[in-house]
Enzyme design. Structure first.
Site, mmCIF file in Angstrom:
data_model
loop_
_atom_site.group_PDB
_atom_site.id
_atom_site.type_symbol
_atom_site.label_atom_id
_atom_site.label_comp_id
_atom_site.label_asym_id
_atom_site.label_seq_id
_atom_site.Cartn_x
_atom_site.Cartn_y
_atom_site.Cartn_z
ATOM 1 N N LYS A 79 1.122 -1.542 -0.095
ATOM 2 C CA LYS A 79 -0.070 -0.269 -0.057
ATOM 3 C C LYS A 79 0.842 1.357 -0.384
ATOM 4 O O LYS A 79 1.419 1.362 1.306
ATOM 5 C CB LYS A 79 -1.019 0.176 0.920
ATOM 6 C CG LYS A 79 -1.710 1.234 1.383
ATOM 7 C CD LYS A 79 -3.024 1.077 2.687
ATOM 8 C CE LYS A 79 -2.495 0.826 3.716
ATOM 9 N NZ LYS A 79 -3.832 0.869 4.782
ATOM 10 N N CYS A 96 0.175 14.915 -7.285
ATOM 11 C CA CYS A 96 -0.304 13.916 -8.197
ATOM 12 C C CYS A 96 -1.113 12.983 -7.896
ATOM 13 O O CYS A 96 -1.428 12.512 -6.753
ATOM 14 C CB CYS A 96 1.006 13.138 -8.438
ATOM 15 S SG CYS A 96 0.375 11.783 -10.187
ATOM 16 N N CYS A 98 -2.465 11.346 -10.516
ATOM 17 C CA CYS A 98 -3.122 10.282 -12.016
ATOM 18 C C CYS A 98 -1.729 9.045 -11.682
ATOM 19 O O CYS A 98 -2.316 8.185 -12.789
ATOM 20 C CB CYS A 98 -2.505 11.391 -12.883
ATOM 21 S SG CYS A 98 -0.629 11.010 -13.175
ATOM 22 N N CYS A 107 3.494 16.057 -8.261
ATOM 23 C CA CYS A 107 2.692 16.189 -10.142
ATOM 24 C C CYS A 107 4.656 16.796 -10.429
ATOM 25 O O CYS A 107 4.679 17.381 -10.058
ATOM 26 C CB CYS A 107 1.433 17.511 -10.020
ATOM 27 S SG CYS A 107 1.716 17.798 -11.382
ATOM 28 N N HIS A 111 0.271 13.876 -15.906
ATOM 29 C CA HIS A 111 -0.853 13.833 -16.071
ATOM 30 C C HIS A 111 -1.063 14.702 -17.540
ATOM 31 O O HIS A 111 -1.765 13.725 -18.570
ATOM 32 C CB HIS A 111 -1.688 13.904 -14.917
ATOM 33 C CG HIS A 111 -0.773 16.120 -15.017
ATOM 34 N ND1 HIS A 111 -0.197 16.163 -14.287
ATOM 35 C CD2 HIS A 111 -2.307 17.091 -15.651
ATOM 36 C CE1 HIS A 111 -0.349 17.692 -13.414
ATOM 37 N NE2 HIS A 111 -1.517 17.982 -15.531
#
Ligand code: FES
Length: 131
Positions: A79, A96, A98, A107, A111
């Protein structure tokens, strides 16, 4: 080998030849209940074979197993959990959403490529400090 040859050359062709498959579209509407019952087993076999071939040979069906979201970040972890101290954030930070960033959990703009390739609309969450 003899039983297999008999199965392929005689038994299966006889079975298929005796199925109540009509010669016209209207014939499907004239099939009896017993005829429809007779069509269930070969239909189930055909559907099973089709599904098996689809899973075996269709790249879309094979990629990533049962619809993974994460194909990049910490794949060996069971996880992925990140904790960020708010005090470590300057004025703002883009995180992020995505799951494709090489700079996880931040990020890195990946994406945009994903959105272009897949017609998607994902983007980061931006956390800002109050001034
Ligand atoms: S790289 Fe994932 S949201 Fe920007």
């Amino acid at each position: 080998m003899q039983p297999i040859a008999h199965l392929v050359k005689v038994t299966i062709p006889d079975y298929l030849g005796n199925l109540p498959i009509p010669d016209s579209i209207g014939g499907w509407f004239r099939l009896s209940f017993k005829d429809w019952l007779a069509l269930i087993p070969p239909t189930a076999v055909a559907a099973g074979l089709g599904y098996t071939f689809y899973k075996a040979f269709c790249p879309k069906a094979r990629e990533g197993g049962p619809r993974r979201v994460n194909h990049v970040v910490q794949l060996s972890n069971p996880k992925v959990v990140d904790a960020i101290d708010v005090e470590d954030i300057a004025d703002q930070a883009a995180f992020c959403r995505c799951w494709k960033s090489k700079n996880w959990p931040y990020c890195d703009g990946t994406h945009a490529t994903h959105n272009k390739q897949h017609g998607d609309n994902v983007g980061p969450v931006i956390v800002k400090k109050k001034k």
